[in-house]
Write a protein that holds these residues in place. Sequence first.
Motif, PDB file in Angstrom:
ATOM      1  N   GLY A   1       0.771  -1.230   0.000  1.00  0.00           N
ATOM      2  CA  GLY A   1       0.000   0.000   0.000  1.00  0.00           C
ATOM      3  C   GLY A   1       0.806   1.285   0.000  1.00  0.00           C
ATOM      4  O   GLY A   1       0.233   2.376   0.027  1.00  0.00           O
ATOM      5  N   VAL A   2       2.119   1.183  -0.061  1.00  0.00           N
ATOM      6  CA  VAL A   2       2.972   2.383  -0.009  1.00  0.00           C
ATOM      7  C   VAL A   2       2.998   3.081  -1.371  1.00  0.00           C
ATOM      8  O   VAL A   2       3.048   2.429  -2.414  1.00  0.00           O
ATOM      9  CB  VAL A   2       4.408   2.012   0.418  1.00  0.00           C
ATOM     10  CG1 VAL A   2       5.316   3.247   0.381  1.00  0.00           C
ATOM     11  CG2 VAL A   2       4.401   1.406   1.816  1.00  0.00           C
ATOM     12  N   GLY A   3       2.974   4.399  -1.376  1.00  0.00           N
ATOM     13  CA  GLY A   3       3.046   5.181  -2.604  1.00  0.00           C
ATOM     14  C   GLY A   3       4.489   5.485  -2.961  1.00  0.00           C
ATOM     15  O   GLY A   3       5.175   6.197  -2.211  1.00  0.00           O
ATOM     16  N   LEU A   4       4.956   4.957  -4.088  1.00  0.00           N
ATOM     17  CA  LEU A   4       6.350   5.135  -4.508  1.00  0.00           C
ATOM     18  C   LEU A   4       6.415   5.543  -5.984  1.00  0.00           C
ATOM     19  O   LEU A   4       7.240   5.036  -6.746  1.00  0.00           O
ATOM     20  CB  LEU A   4       7.142   3.844  -4.282  1.00  0.00           C
ATOM     21  CG  LEU A   4       7.304   3.400  -2.821  1.00  0.00           C
ATOM     22  CD1 LEU A   4       7.801   1.965  -2.760  1.00  0.00           C
ATOM     23  CD2 LEU A   4       8.283   4.336  -2.102  1.00  0.00           C
ATOM     24  N   ILE A   5       5.559   6.439  -6.390  1.00  0.00           N
ATOM     25  CA  ILE A   5       5.530   6.894  -7.779  1.00  0.00           C
ATOM     26  C   ILE A   5       6.873   7.513  -8.154  1.00  0.00           C
ATOM     27  O   ILE A   5       7.470   8.258  -7.372  1.00  0.00           O
ATOM     28  CB  ILE A   5       4.401   7.925  -7.991  1.00  0.00           C
ATOM     29  CG1 ILE A   5       3.036   7.308  -7.660  1.00  0.00           C
ATOM     30  CG2 ILE A   5       4.395   8.439  -9.424  1.00  0.00           C
ATOM     31  CD1 ILE A   5       1.894   8.291  -7.690  1.00  0.00           C
ATOM     32  N   HIS A   6       7.382   7.162  -9.336  1.00  0.00           N
ATOM     33  CA  HIS A   6       8.663   7.656  -9.844  1.00  0.00           C
ATOM     34  C   HIS A   6       9.855   7.200  -9.004  1.00  0.00           C
ATOM     35  O   HIS A   6      10.928   7.820  -9.030  1.00  0.00           O
ATOM     36  CB  HIS A   6       8.673   9.191  -9.944  1.00  0.00           C
ATOM     37  CG  HIS A   6       7.718   9.756 -10.940  1.00  0.00           C
ATOM     38  ND1 HIS A   6       7.884   9.608 -12.307  1.00  0.00           N
ATOM     39  CD2 HIS A   6       6.571  10.471 -10.773  1.00  0.00           C
ATOM     40  CE1 HIS A   6       6.892  10.208 -12.932  1.00  0.00           C
ATOM     41  NE2 HIS A   6       6.071  10.731 -12.033  1.00  0.00           N
ATOM     42  N   ALA A   7       9.709   6.111  -8.278  1.00  0.00           N
ATOM     43  CA  ALA A   7      10.821   5.615  -7.459  1.00  0.00           C
ATOM     44  C   ALA A   7      11.952   5.058  -8.326  1.00  0.00           C
ATOM     45  O   ALA A   7      11.728   4.600  -9.450  1.00  0.00           O
ATOM     46  CB  ALA A   7      10.323   4.524  -6.514  1.00  0.00           C
ATOM     47  N   ASP A   8      13.164   5.107  -7.795  1.00  0.00           N
ATOM     48  CA  ASP A   8      14.322   4.522  -8.475  1.00  0.00           C
ATOM     49  C   ASP A   8      14.754   3.282  -7.697  1.00  0.00           C
ATOM     50  O   ASP A   8      15.361   3.370  -6.629  1.00  0.00           O
ATOM     51  CB  ASP A   8      15.474   5.528  -8.539  1.00  0.00           C
ATOM     52  CG  ASP A   8      16.689   4.981  -9.295  1.00  0.00           C
ATOM     53  OD1 ASP A   8      16.639   3.813  -9.749  1.00  0.00           O
ATOM     54  OD2 ASP A   8      17.686   5.725  -9.429  1.00  0.00           O
ATOM     55  N   LEU A   9      14.407   2.116  -8.248  1.00  0.00           N
ATOM     56  CA  LEU A   9      14.774   0.844  -7.631  1.00  0.00           C
ATOM     57  C   LEU A   9      15.510  -0.036  -8.641  1.00  0.00           C
ATOM     58  O   LEU A   9      15.412  -1.263  -8.589  1.00  0.00           O
ATOM     59  CB  LEU A   9      13.509   0.136  -7.121  1.00  0.00           C
ATOM     60  CG  LEU A   9      12.914   0.692  -5.823  1.00  0.00           C
ATOM     61  CD1 LEU A   9      11.484   0.197  -5.635  1.00  0.00           C
ATOM     62  CD2 LEU A   9      13.763   0.293  -4.627  1.00  0.00           C
ATOM     63  N   ARG A  10      16.268   0.575  -9.509  1.00  0.00           N
ATOM     64  CA  ARG A  10      17.001  -0.183 -10.513  1.00  0.00           C
ATOM     65  C   ARG A  10      17.978  -1.150  -9.848  1.00  0.00           C
ATOM     66  O   ARG A  10      18.763  -0.765  -8.984  1.00  0.00           O
ATOM     67  CB  ARG A  10      17.752   0.768 -11.444  1.00  0.00           C
ATOM     68  CG  ARG A  10      16.862   1.530 -12.419  1.00  0.00           C
ATOM     69  CD  ARG A  10      17.619   2.587 -13.176  1.00  0.00           C
ATOM     70  NE  ARG A  10      18.020   3.680 -12.278  1.00  0.00           N
ATOM     71  CZ  ARG A  10      18.691   4.763 -12.682  1.00  0.00           C
ATOM     72  NH1 ARG A  10      19.025   4.882 -13.951  1.00  0.00           N
ATOM     73  NH2 ARG A  10      19.019   5.697 -11.813  1.00  0.00           N
TER      74      ARG A  10
END
Length: 204
Positions: free
Chosen positions: A45-54
Amino acid sequence: MRRVLFLLVFSLAASSAFAEESNRDRLIKTNACSGCDLAGVDLSGVGLIHADLRGADLSGAKLQSVNLNASQLDGAKFENADLRSALLGGAHMEGAIFKGATMDGATLTLAKLVNANFEAASLVGVRFDNANLESANFERAKLVDADLYNARLFFANFSEADLSGADLSAADIGEADFTDAVSNEKTTCPKFGSGPCWGEDSTK
């Protein structure tokens, strides 16, 4: 001696747990954790829009209803993760690994998934409409009722996949492998006909 071994094991376990928690906190605070070890973390349920998890490792993570729309996830590892109802629309996930993941009800509309691996994943009702799935691997995946409308499936591997009830209308299936894949009368074929979509009759 036993006491020393116990303290050593406890210390290592505590250090591992601290590192995991630190990576989670870092992600929440900065919306970025490229290459991080986040295996088993709970981000439901966490909001991580545009996150960088490469390149991050999220194997076995709890990601139900997480919002990763438009995120950078190239090379990320989601093996055996729980991504039910996750939002991944427009995300960049080239080479990402979803092997054995549960993704029922997830949305990956317009996602970039070139060379992604969905082997044996549960993808019931997943939205892949308008996604780029060139050379993606869906071997033995469960794609029942999945939406693949207008998806690019060039060279994708669907061998032994279950596409019962899936919508492949307008999909580009050039050179895709459907060996022993399952479709039925509820499947919509690339040329908008009703299934089965391949086998003796591959004109639909």
